[in-house]
Design a protein around this motif. Structure first.
Motif, short mmCIF file in Angstrom:
data_model
loop_
_atom_site.label_atom_id
_atom_site.label_comp_id
_atom_site.label_asym_id
_atom_site.label_seq_id
_atom_site.Cartn_x
_atom_site.Cartn_y
_atom_site.Cartn_z
N THR A 101 -2.32 18.96 3.47
CA THR A 101 -1.63 20.12 4.05
C THR A 101 -2.49 21.35 3.82
OG1 THR A 101 0.48 21.33 4.13
CG2 THR A 101 -0.24 20.57 1.96
N GLN A 102 -2.70 22.12 4.89
CA GLN A 102 -3.61 23.26 4.85
C GLN A 102 -2.92 24.46 4.22
OE1 GLN A 102 -6.99 23.72 6.06
NE2 GLN A 102 -6.74 25.62 4.91
N VAL A 103 -3.60 25.06 3.27
CA VAL A 103 -3.15 26.32 2.67
C VAL A 103 -4.22 27.37 2.95
CG1 VAL A 103 -2.68 27.54 0.51
CG2 VAL A 103 -1.78 25.22 0.88
N THR A 104 -3.81 28.45 3.58
CA THR A 104 -4.73 29.55 3.88
C THR A 104 -4.18 30.84 3.29
OG1 THR A 104 -5.39 28.48 5.95
CG2 THR A 104 -5.94 30.82 5.68
N VAL A 105 -4.97 31.47 2.44
CA VAL A 105 -4.56 32.70 1.79
C VAL A 105 -5.42 33.84 2.32
CG1 VAL A 105 -4.17 33.88 -0.40
CG2 VAL A 105 -3.96 31.38 -0.26
N SER A 106 -4.77 34.80 2.95
CA SER A 106 -5.50 35.94 3.51
C SER A 106 -5.55 37.09 2.51
CB SER A 106 -4.86 36.40 4.81
OG SER A 106 -3.54 36.86 4.55
N SER A 107 -6.63 37.85 2.59
CA SER A 107 -6.80 38.96 1.65
C SER A 107 -6.20 40.24 2.19
CB SER A 107 -8.28 39.17 1.35
OG SER A 107 -8.98 39.39 2.55
N GLN B 271 0.84 -1.20 0.00
CA GLN B 271 0.00 0.00 0.00
C GLN B 271 0.88 1.24 0.00
OE1 GLN B 271 -3.23 0.25 -0.29
NE2 GLN B 271 -3.38 2.46 0.03
N VAL B 272 0.62 2.14 -0.93
CA VAL B 272 1.38 3.38 -1.02
C VAL B 272 0.90 4.34 0.05
CG1 VAL B 272 1.88 5.39 -2.46
CG2 VAL B 272 1.81 3.10 -3.47
N GLN B 273 1.84 4.96 0.72
CA GLN B 273 1.52 6.00 1.70
C GLN B 273 1.98 7.35 1.17
OE1 GLN B 273 3.32 4.52 5.37
NE2 GLN B 273 1.32 3.74 6.00
N LEU B 274 1.16 8.37 1.41
CA LEU B 274 1.40 9.71 0.89
C LEU B 274 1.51 10.69 2.05
CD1 LEU B 274 -1.35 9.48 -1.85
CD2 LEU B 274 1.12 9.35 -2.25
N VAL B 275 2.55 11.53 2.02
CA VAL B 275 2.74 12.52 3.07
C VAL B 275 2.92 13.88 2.42
CG1 VAL B 275 4.14 13.26 5.02
CG2 VAL B 275 3.78 10.81 4.60
N GLU B 276 1.94 14.76 2.62
CA GLU B 276 1.99 16.11 2.06
C GLU B 276 2.57 17.08 3.08
OE1 GLU B 276 -1.78 14.01 0.48
OE2 GLU B 276 -0.88 14.34 2.45
N SER B 277 3.27 18.09 2.60
CA SER B 277 3.83 19.12 3.46
C SER B 277 4.00 20.42 2.69
CB SER B 277 5.18 18.67 4.02
OG SER B 277 6.10 18.46 2.96
N GLY B 278 4.28 21.49 3.43
CA GLY B 278 4.59 22.76 2.80
C GLY B 278 3.50 23.81 2.86
N GLY B 279 2.34 23.45 3.39
CA GLY B 279 1.27 24.42 3.48
C GLY B 279 1.54 25.47 4.55
N GLY B 280 0.64 26.44 4.63
CA GLY B 280 0.79 27.49 5.63
C GLY B 280 -0.15 28.64 5.36
N LEU B 281 0.09 29.72 6.08
CA LEU B 281 -0.70 30.94 5.94
C LEU B 281 0.12 31.94 5.13
CD1 LEU B 281 -3.07 32.82 6.68
CD2 LEU B 281 -1.82 33.37 8.79
N VAL B 282 -0.49 32.48 4.09
CA VAL B 282 0.21 33.42 3.23
C VAL B 282 -0.74 34.52 2.79
CG1 VAL B 282 -0.29 32.07 1.15
CG2 VAL B 282 1.73 33.56 1.20
N GLN B 283 -0.22 35.69 2.54
CA GLN B 283 -1.05 36.79 2.06
C GLN B 283 -1.32 36.63 0.56
OE1 GLN B 283 0.98 40.42 3.16
NE2 GLN B 283 -0.24 40.59 5.03
N ALA B 284 -2.40 37.19 0.13
CA ALA B 284 -2.73 37.17 -1.29
C ALA B 284 -1.56 37.74 -2.10
CB ALA B 284 -3.99 37.98 -1.56
N GLY B 285 -1.25 37.07 -3.19
CA GLY B 285 -0.11 37.44 -4.01
C GLY B 285 1.16 36.68 -3.69
N GLY B 286 1.14 35.98 -2.58
CA GLY B 286 2.31 35.24 -2.15
C GLY B 286 2.44 33.89 -2.82
N SER B 287 3.45 33.14 -2.39
CA SER B 287 3.76 31.84 -2.98
C SER B 287 3.99 30.78 -1.91
CB SER B 287 5.03 31.94 -3.84
OG SER B 287 4.87 32.84 -4.91
N LEU B 288 3.72 29.55 -2.27
CA LEU B 288 4.04 28.40 -1.45
C LEU B 288 4.47 27.26 -2.36
CD1 LEU B 288 1.09 28.26 1.14
CD2 LEU B 288 3.48 28.74 1.66
N ARG B 289 5.27 26.37 -1.81
CA ARG B 289 5.64 25.17 -2.55
C ARG B 289 5.27 23.95 -1.72
NH1 ARG B 289 11.38 22.28 -3.86
NH2 ARG B 289 10.94 21.53 -5.98
#
Length: 114
Positions: free
Chosen positions: A108-114, A1-19
């Motif tokens: 992984t949670q991604v939150t983009v604030s305005s 069984q394949v296991q998947l682990v996501e990472s790299g999310g976070g809180l960022v302002q509009a116009g920003g970047s995440l990987r």
């Protein structure tokens, strides 16, 4: 069984970047098309981007030109570079094969604030 682990999310302002990164266990990774999916509150999980085993990519209209999916088969890892983020990108992001054939990771949670 394949296991998947996501990472790299976070809180960022509009116009920003995440990987985002997704590490997969299992030798089958390199022969599978992979996808990034997201689920916003109150909405169904939806495909955001996909990449074939040899690197051909495809994107949802809502992220075309802003997101880039890539993969490193040697590392069993798929990435999602997200630029010019907007509040509508706020969601939990998951990876899986495309089409989906494995169990889901924790996301992984991604939150983009305005």
């Amino acid at each position: 069984q394949v296991q998947l682990v996501e990472s790299g999310g976070g809180l960022v302002q509009a116009g920003g970047s995440l990987r985002l990164s997704c590490a997969a266990s299992g030798r089958i990774f390199s022969i599978k098309a992979m996808g990034w999916y997201r689920q916003a509150p109150g909405k169904l999980r939806a495909l955001v981007a996909r990449v074939t085993s040899d690197g051909i990519t495809g994107y949802a209209d809502s992220v075309e030109g802003r997101f880039t999916i890539s993969r490193d088969n040697a590392k069993n890892t798929v990435y999602l570079q997200m630029n010019s983020l907007i509040p509508e990108d706020t969601a939990v992001y998951y990876c899986n094969s495309y089409p989906v054939s494995w169990g889901w990771g924790q996301g992984t949670q991604v939150t983009v604030s305005s």
